[in-house]
Scaffold this motif. Structure first.
Motif, short mmCIF file in Angstrom:
data_model
loop_
_atom_site.label_atom_id
_atom_site.label_comp_id
_atom_site.label_asym_id
_atom_site.label_seq_id
_atom_site.Cartn_x
_atom_site.Cartn_y
_atom_site.Cartn_z
N TYR A 23 0.90 -1.23 -0.01
CA TYR A 23 -0.12 0.00 -0.34
C TYR A 23 0.92 1.28 0.08
N ILE A 24 1.76 1.13 1.04
CA ILE A 24 2.78 2.42 1.07
C ILE A 24 3.51 2.64 -0.33
N LYS A 25 4.08 1.74 -0.92
CA LYS A 25 4.78 1.69 -2.29
C LYS A 25 3.85 2.21 -3.28
N THR A 26 2.59 1.73 -3.46
CA THR A 26 1.63 2.20 -4.35
C THR A 26 0.98 3.34 -4.45
N HIS A 27 1.13 4.07 -3.00
CA HIS A 27 0.39 5.07 -2.79
C HIS A 27 1.35 6.37 -2.32
N PHE A 28 2.35 6.20 -1.88
CA PHE A 28 3.63 7.26 -1.60
C PHE A 28 4.61 7.27 -2.20
N ALA A 29 5.21 8.44 -2.74
CA ALA A 29 6.36 8.59 -3.23
C ALA A 29 7.44 8.84 -1.82
N LEU A 30 8.67 8.24 -2.22
CA LEU A 30 9.87 8.29 -1.12
C LEU A 30 9.74 9.67 -0.25
N ASN A 31 9.88 9.32 0.95
CA ASN A 31 9.75 10.55 1.87
C ASN A 31 8.42 11.29 2.06
N ASP A 32 7.61 10.81 1.31
CA ASP A 32 6.14 11.35 1.70
C ASP A 32 5.67 11.04 3.25
N LYS A 33 5.02 12.17 3.76
CA LYS A 33 4.69 11.80 5.11
C LYS A 33 3.29 12.12 5.32
N THR A 34 2.39 11.47 6.15
CA THR A 34 1.22 11.66 6.58
C THR A 34 1.08 11.95 8.01
N ILE A 35 0.50 12.99 8.71
CA ILE A 35 0.40 12.93 10.14
C ILE A 35 -0.70 12.44 10.53
N ILE A 36 -0.74 11.50 11.42
CA ILE A 36 -1.84 11.14 11.81
C ILE A 36 -2.31 11.75 13.33
N PHE A 37 -1.14 11.58 14.16
CA PHE A 37 -1.35 12.50 15.42
C PHE A 37 0.14 13.11 15.44
N TRP A 39 2.18 12.42 17.78
CA TRP A 39 3.23 11.62 18.07
C TRP A 39 3.13 10.40 17.19
N PHE A 40 2.37 10.28 15.98
CA PHE A 40 2.36 9.44 15.18
C PHE A 40 2.38 9.68 13.68
N GLN A 41 3.15 9.40 12.63
CA GLN A 41 3.15 9.56 11.53
C GLN A 41 3.47 8.44 10.69
N ILE A 42 2.79 8.50 9.17
CA ILE A 42 3.19 7.57 8.29
C ILE A 42 4.09 8.35 7.30
N ALA A 43 5.53 7.77 7.57
CA ALA A 43 6.58 8.41 6.75
C ALA A 43 7.38 7.20 5.94
N PHE A 44 7.09 7.32 4.70
CA PHE A 44 7.63 6.37 3.78
C PHE A 44 9.31 6.49 3.41
N VAL A 45 10.00 5.63 4.18
CA VAL A 45 11.50 5.58 3.91
C VAL A 45 11.96 3.99 3.26
N GLU A 46 13.00 3.93 2.88
CA GLU A 46 13.48 2.90 2.40
C GLU A 46 14.69 2.38 3.23
N ASN A 47 15.11 1.21 3.37
CA ASN A 47 16.31 0.89 4.17
C ASN A 47 16.82 0.05 3.46
N GLU A 48 18.32 0.38 2.86
CA GLU A 48 18.88 -0.47 2.07
C GLU A 48 20.02 -1.30 2.78
N GLY A 49 20.09 -1.43 4.01
CA GLY A 49 21.10 -2.25 4.79
C GLY A 49 20.27 -2.68 5.90
N MET A 50 21.11 -2.61 7.12
CA MET A 50 20.80 -3.23 8.31
C MET A 50 19.85 -2.32 9.42
N ALA A 51 19.81 -2.53 10.44
CA ALA A 51 19.20 -1.84 11.30
C ALA A 51 19.88 -0.42 11.43
N TRP A 52 18.97 0.56 11.47
CA TRP A 52 19.44 1.87 11.73
C TRP A 52 20.13 2.48 10.64
#
Length: 214
Positions: A23-37, A39-52
């Protein structure tokens, strides 16, 4: 917990994880963000490696990023095989329900992120500056070079720390910065259960079962 129930739990987590990522891949461009509250956001990022956001090549400097990514994915696949064996053995030996539940969470989360790493490069085109397409003529990369999709962000607090705090005082600080996904939550929860409920987790039944319960 039986093998059947553990399998259903794993499938359920995988479905929630993959549906949310697709859903995120097909509705958000990279780094797009939706503020729900606040203290809570939907923020699309992609991780190329390990944790952090780290990479295996950050530690093994003679290895290229692409080679390191393949090695990391292969290692994860081998780890999943080991975790699956641990789960099956724990059920066979009548391990505690808490242990089986925790292993199931870890296994589901690990498989969820492996799917991204192995297949997403060919299943989607690029998300940079655009919303990605599912099953394009050409993906954004090759097999085993996909990026893990993250979207859950909890910026609970941000500000400047008091000056009296040693070293960090007076500096900008935010909690909680990392962006993660459902698979990450499953892995973290499973590991947390193993640590917090250590004694309960590794309680063995007096009469171990000799067959895997279906």
């Amino acid at each position: 917990m039986s093998l059947k129930k553990a399998t259903l739990l794993i499938i359920l987590i995988l479905l929630i994880d993959q549906i949310s990522k697709i859903y995120i891949k097909t509705h958000f461009a990279l780094n797009d963000k939706t503020i729900i509250f606040d203290w809570f956001q939907i923020a699309f990022v992609e991780n190329e490696g390990m944790a952090w956001g780290t990479k295996l090549s950050d530690f093994i400097t003679f290895m290229s990023d692409r080679t390191a990514k393949v090695c990391l994915t292969v290692f994860r696949i081998l780890a999943v095989i080991g975790i699956a064996y641990w789960l099956k053995k724990s059920i066979k030996n009548a391990g505690s329900k808490t242990l089986i539940f925790a292993i199931s969470l870890i296994l589901a989360g690990a498989v969820g992120n492996i799917i991204d790493s192995v297949f997403y490069g060919v299943l989607f085109d690029s998300s940079s500056g655009q919303v990605a397409s599912f099953l394009p003529e050409q993906g954004y990369d090759t097999l085993f070079h996909g990026k893990v999709v993250d979207m859950l962000h909890f910026p609970i607090w941000s500000g400047y720390l008091p000056d009296w705090i040693p070293y960090f005082g007076g500096k900008s600080f935010s909690f909680f910065d990392p962006v993660f996904n459902i698979a990450d939550m499953a892995i973290s929860t499973g590991i947390g259960i193993l640590i917090v409920f250590n004694k309960r987790v590794f309680t063995v039944s007096e009469k171990p079962k000799t067959t895997v319960e279906a």
